[in-house]
Scaffold this motif. Structure first.
Motif, PDB file in Angstrom:
ATOM      1  N   GLY A 189      18.505 -54.221  -7.967  1.00 48.68           N
ATOM      2  CA  GLY A 189      18.662 -53.644  -7.271  1.00 48.68           C
ATOM      3  C   GLY A 189      18.361 -52.590  -7.847  1.00 48.68           C
ATOM      4  N   VAL A 190      18.507 -52.132  -8.667  1.00 48.99           N
ATOM      5  CA  VAL A 190      17.619 -51.087  -9.430  1.00 48.99           C
ATOM      6  C   VAL A 190      16.358 -50.549  -9.257  1.00 48.99           C
ATOM      7  CG1 VAL A 190      17.713 -49.142 -11.743  1.00 48.99           C
ATOM      8  CG2 VAL A 190      19.663 -50.491 -11.300  1.00 48.99           C
ATOM      9  N   LEU A 191      15.745 -51.655  -9.457  1.00 49.07           N
ATOM     10  CA  LEU A 191      13.963 -52.185  -9.013  1.00 49.07           C
ATOM     11  C   LEU A 191      13.789 -51.415  -7.781  1.00 49.07           C
ATOM     12  CD1 LEU A 191      13.454 -54.542 -11.881  1.00 49.07           C
ATOM     13  CD2 LEU A 191      12.340 -52.572 -12.308  1.00 49.07           C
ATOM     14  N   PHE A 192      14.715 -52.265  -6.845  1.00 47.39           N
ATOM     15  CA  PHE A 192      14.400 -52.308  -5.795  1.00 47.39           C
ATOM     16  C   PHE A 192      14.457 -50.913  -5.311  1.00 47.39           C
ATOM     17  CE2 PHE A 192      16.066 -56.755  -5.224  1.00 47.39           C
ATOM     18  CZ  PHE A 192      14.947 -57.226  -5.032  1.00 47.39           C
ATOM     19  N   ILE A 193      15.296 -50.065  -5.611  1.00 46.83           N
ATOM     20  CA  ILE A 193      15.972 -48.276  -5.469  1.00 46.83           C
ATOM     21  C   ILE A 193      14.762 -47.940  -6.337  1.00 46.83           C
ATOM     22  CG2 ILE A 193      16.904 -46.664  -6.011  1.00 46.83           C
ATOM     23  CD1 ILE A 193      19.320 -47.791  -6.020  1.00 46.83           C
ATOM     24  N   LEU A 194      14.343 -47.945  -7.325  1.00 50.12           N
ATOM     25  CA  LEU A 194      12.656 -47.112  -8.205  1.00 50.12           C
ATOM     26  C   LEU A 194      11.880 -48.039  -6.900  1.00 50.12           C
ATOM     27  CD1 LEU A 194      12.935 -47.829 -11.612  1.00 50.12           C
ATOM     28  CD2 LEU A 194      14.061 -45.813 -10.641  1.00 50.12           C
ATOM     29  N   ALA A 195      11.371 -49.008  -6.694  1.00 48.53           N
ATOM     30  CA  ALA A 195      10.288 -49.011  -5.637  1.00 48.53           C
ATOM     31  C   ALA A 195      10.447 -48.367  -4.851  1.00 48.53           C
ATOM     32  CB  ALA A 195      10.416 -50.880  -4.864  1.00 48.53           C
ATOM     33  N   LEU A 196      11.391 -48.059  -3.538  1.00 53.58           N
ATOM     34  CA  LEU A 196      11.725 -47.070  -2.527  1.00 53.58           C
ATOM     35  C   LEU A 196      11.121 -45.690  -3.182  1.00 53.58           C
ATOM     36  CD1 LEU A 196      15.240 -48.303  -0.645  1.00 53.58           C
ATOM     37  CD2 LEU A 196      12.051 -48.122   0.258  1.00 53.58           C
ATOM     38  N   ARG A 197      10.690 -45.089  -4.534  1.00 51.18           N
ATOM     39  CA  ARG A 197      11.242 -44.095  -4.877  1.00 51.18           C
ATOM     40  C   ARG A 197       9.581 -44.269  -4.799  1.00 51.18           C
ATOM     41  NH1 ARG A 197      10.899 -41.262  -9.596  1.00 51.18           N
ATOM     42  NH2 ARG A 197      11.097 -38.762 -10.032  1.00 51.18           N
ATOM     43  N   GLY A 198       8.790 -44.764  -5.708  1.00 48.02           N
ATOM     44  CA  GLY A 198       8.016 -44.892  -5.999  1.00 48.02           C
ATOM     45  C   GLY A 198       7.061 -44.592  -4.379  1.00 48.02           C
ATOM     46  N   LEU A 199       7.838 -45.793  -3.103  1.00 47.54           N
ATOM     47  CA  LEU A 199       6.149 -45.510  -2.301  1.00 47.54           C
ATOM     48  C   LEU A 199       6.877 -44.740  -1.281  1.00 47.54           C
ATOM     49  CD1 LEU A 199       7.419 -49.929  -1.631  1.00 47.54           C
ATOM     50  CD2 LEU A 199       5.151 -48.615  -2.310  1.00 47.54           C
ATOM     51  N   SER A 200       7.097 -43.496  -1.881  1.00 52.99           N
ATOM     52  CA  SER A 200       7.580 -42.502  -1.109  1.00 52.99           C
ATOM     53  C   SER A 200       6.385 -41.405  -1.465  1.00 52.99           C
ATOM     54  CB  SER A 200       8.931 -41.715  -1.678  1.00 52.99           C
ATOM     55  OG  SER A 200       8.573 -41.315  -2.722  1.00 52.99           O
ATOM     56  N   GLY A 214       5.835 -48.032  -7.570  1.00 51.49           N
ATOM     57  CA  GLY A 214       6.796 -48.933  -6.376  1.00 51.49           C
ATOM     58  C   GLY A 214       6.685 -49.967  -6.778  1.00 51.49           C
ATOM     59  N   ASN A 215       5.232 -50.552  -5.894  1.00 50.38           N
ATOM     60  CA  ASN A 215       4.982 -52.085  -5.527  1.00 50.38           C
ATOM     61  C   ASN A 215       5.191 -53.180  -6.818  1.00 50.38           C
ATOM     62  OD1 ASN A 215       4.476 -52.501  -2.290  1.00 50.38           O
ATOM     63  ND2 ASN A 215       2.713 -51.069  -2.767  1.00 50.38           N
ATOM     64  N   MET A 216       5.110 -52.439  -7.639  1.00 51.08           N
ATOM     65  CA  MET A 216       5.068 -53.615  -8.535  1.00 51.08           C
ATOM     66  C   MET A 216       6.504 -53.413  -9.226  1.00 51.08           C
ATOM     67  SD  MET A 216       3.871 -55.095 -11.038  1.00 51.08           S
ATOM     68  CE  MET A 216       2.467 -54.609 -10.467  1.00 51.08           C
ATOM     69  N   PHE A 217       7.739 -52.145  -9.602  1.00 52.20           N
ATOM     70  CA  PHE A 217       8.634 -52.330  -9.143  1.00 52.20           C
ATOM     71  C   PHE A 217       9.634 -53.584  -8.611  1.00 52.20           C
ATOM     72  CE2 PHE A 217       8.971 -47.863 -11.060  1.00 52.20           C
ATOM     73  CZ  PHE A 217       9.123 -48.305 -12.119  1.00 52.20           C
ATOM     74  N   GLY A 218       9.376 -53.177  -7.303  1.00 51.06           N
ATOM     75  CA  GLY A 218       9.614 -54.462  -6.615  1.00 51.06           C
ATOM     76  C   GLY A 218       8.981 -56.239  -6.201  1.00 51.06           C
ATOM     77  N   MET A 219       8.183 -56.030  -7.053  1.00 48.37           N
ATOM     78  CA  MET A 219       7.886 -57.283  -7.214  1.00 48.37           C
ATOM     79  C   MET A 219       8.742 -58.176  -8.260  1.00 48.37           C
ATOM     80  SD  MET A 219       3.609 -57.705  -6.165  1.00 48.37           S
ATOM     81  CE  MET A 219       3.070 -56.395  -7.229  1.00 48.37           C
ATOM     82  N   VAL A 220       8.527 -57.129  -9.084  1.00 52.41           N
ATOM     83  CA  VAL A 220       9.518 -58.010 -10.073  1.00 52.41           C
ATOM     84  C   VAL A 220      10.908 -58.173 -10.426  1.00 52.41           C
ATOM     85  CG1 VAL A 220      10.030 -56.870 -12.961  1.00 52.41           C
ATOM     86  CG2 VAL A 220       8.121 -56.195 -12.000  1.00 52.41           C
ATOM     87  N   GLY A 221      11.910 -57.432  -9.559  1.00 58.32           N
ATOM     88  CA  GLY A 221      13.166 -56.837  -8.971  1.00 58.32           C
ATOM     89  C   GLY A 221      13.342 -58.364  -7.871  1.00 58.32           C
ATOM     90  N   MET A 222      12.222 -58.267  -7.312  1.00 63.49           N
ATOM     91  CA  MET A 222      12.408 -59.215  -6.119  1.00 63.49           C
ATOM     92  C   MET A 222      12.067 -60.949  -6.743  1.00 63.49           C
ATOM     93  SD  MET A 222      13.392 -61.002  -3.573  1.00 63.49           S
ATOM     94  CE  MET A 222      13.190 -59.220  -2.585  1.00 63.49           C
ATOM     95  N   GLY A 223      11.448 -60.813  -7.989  1.00 62.04           N
ATOM     96  CA  GLY A 223      10.937 -62.388  -8.973  1.00 62.04           C
ATOM     97  C   GLY A 223      12.540 -62.200  -9.784  1.00 62.04           C
ATOM     98  N   ILE A 224      13.402 -61.414 -10.117  1.00 58.90           N
ATOM     99  CA  ILE A 224      14.010 -61.380 -10.769  1.00 58.90           C
ATOM    100  C   ILE A 224      15.426 -61.431  -9.747  1.00 58.90           C
ATOM    101  CG2 ILE A 224      16.305 -60.229 -12.040  1.00 58.90           C
ATOM    102  CD1 ILE A 224      14.268 -58.133 -13.235  1.00 58.90           C
TER     103      ILE A 224
END
Length: 467
Positions: free
Chosen positions: A14-25, A33-43
């Protein structure tokens, strides 16, 4: 895997998803941000498989096969999709999220013991509420996204399709869905479940059909929000923390984005849903022939004006996306900068067919991030610019939005391109914009029309600048 470890991993996800949204801003941090989202989804996926690991190899084979098939199709589409087709691809993805919510809810209804929500015919009341809300939002999202895809892809007219008494029909169907949800939560009758699903499927299509193409950025972000809420509702049914967090993040961020889009058009969210730009009045306005004279120029004229300018502001629109002119545009800008011309890009929030459409295209062409500005940051600079170079943008540059109270786009904040010393406007012809409104900018004394394909015209300007 223990429940405590799973909860911790879901929290990390969940934290990685939040960081992903922050990065995509921001474009500069979007890759991270995309990388954070992919790692978070993998976990999240690995944790879910570890928690609910099946005991038989057939189930494992189905899971691995499903992941491989879906991942393979997704990778292929991501690598082959044209940037001009990105809006409809996003709409298609939203439809799949809604459909997945329907399938999961149906699986929970017929095999509640596998989800830990009761036994057949004796499902927990809380699960019934979550299930019915999730399937209603999911079904609505599916058909709504399919209609949006068809409009964006050209399979259906982008103009609003106005149905008689549509508001009354929508209200009746909405009330019926609410009553069916209440009845389903008290009886768990499968027939009521499917009645909810069918009504929501029909309502989703009927709600999006009357919305015009100019409102598509709002529709895309709205459907994005709905897909998130559908995922969150099913997350509660499954008891999956990661799905709840992800759905809530997508739902809330999509809702905020929809609000921003509506504010950019000076329209309320309700007005968009009840009917889009390009209705009867707009269609009538667009149908009128206008024989006023316009000033027409050639690539050589545009090259001369910009080469001798001190400051040029480029305004990209959907026409640039269709022509795939972003690379030629960047080449033109590079040549101008070598001549000592200051070049900036002005982006309207609803330019294109999805939020951030122009930013994505310019990023693909490696346009420097510090040269790209949003409407509110650059609108005051048009008056100090020598040339405004409009490539494929129409409704978002129409000055009648500020003066004509009868116009369907009246009140929508637009780029003040008419304040520039000279406006160079690339367009194939004199047709009205996507909202069905003729652009008054065409007939201004300081506007020069450059008729032709956006990419070809820009390439001809580049050749003229090189001479």
């Amino acid at each position: 895997m223990s429940a405590d470890i799973a909860a911790l991993l879901y929290l990390v996800s969940g934290v990685l998803f939040i960081l992903a949204l922050r990065g995509l801003s921001s474009p500069s941090s979007s890759r991270q941000g995309n990388m954070f989202g992919m790692v978070g989804m993998g976990i999240a996926i690995v944790t879910t498989l570890a928690v609910a690991a099946p005991s038989d190899w057939i189930s494992w084979l189905l899971i691995v096969g499903g992941i491989g098939l879906g991942g393979g199709i997704g990778a292929y589409m991501a690598r082959t999709v044209k940037m001009t087709d990105m809006p409809q691809l996003v709409a298609a993805f939203h439809s799949l999220v809604g459909l997945a919510a329907v399938f999961v809810a149906a699986a929970a209804l017929y095999a509640p013991e596998a989800f830990g929500i009761g036994a057949p015919g004796h499902i927990h009341a809380q699960a019934l509420v979550e299930m019915s809300i999730g399937v209603a939002i999911g079904a609505f999202t599916f058909t709504g996204s399919v209609i949006a895809f068809a409009k964006l892809n050209g399979n259906m007219s982008g103009k609003p399709i106005i149905l008689p008494a549509r508001h009354a029909i929508h209200i009746v169907m909405g009330v019926a869905i609410v009553l069916l949800v209440w009845a389903f939560t008290t009886s768990a009758d499968p027939w009521l479940f499917w009645a909810i699903t069918i009504l929501a499927l029909v309502l989703g299509g009927l709600m999006i059909i009357p919305i015009g193409g100019a409102d598509m950025p709002v529709v895309v972000s709205m459907l994005n929000s709905y897909s998130g809420w559908a995922a969150a509702g099913i997350g509660f049914t499954l008891g999956n923390t990661a799905l709840i967090i992800t759905g809530a993040l997508v739902g809330s961020s999509g809702a905020i984005l929809s609000y921003i889009m509506c504010k950019a058009m000076n329209r309320s969210f309700i007005s968009v849903i009840l009917g889009g730009f390009g209705g009867d009045s707009a269609a009538a306005a667009g149908a009128e022939e206008d024989d006023r004279p316009v000033k027409q120029g050639a690539a050589e004229d545009a090259a001369f004006l910009m080469k001798n300018a001190g400051k040029v502001i480029i305004v990209p629109g959907y026409g640039m996306a269709v022509a795939q002119a972003q690379h030629a545009l960047r080449e033109m800008a590079d040549l101008l900068k070598k001549e000592g011309v200051t070049v900036k890009y002005a982006i309207h929030p609803v330019a294109g067919r999805m939020p951030g459409h122009m930013n994505v295209l310019l990023a693909e062409a490696n346009v420097p991030y510090d040269e790209v500005f949003e409407l509110e940051d650059i609108n005051s600079e048009f008056a100090q610019s020598d040339v405004a170079f409009v490539i494929g943008a129409n409704d978002v540059t129409n000055p009648s939005a500020k003066t004509d109270k009868t116009s369907p786009i009246y009140g929508m904040p637009v780029l003040n391109v008419e304040d520039a010393g000279t406006v160079l406007f690339i367009k194939r012809g004199m047709s009205a914009g996507y909202a069905g409104v003729q652009n008054e900018l065409f007939y201004r004394d300081n506007t020069m029309m450059l008729f032709g394909d956006a990419k070809k015209m820009t390439e001809d300007i580049v050749k003229a600048l090189g001479h």
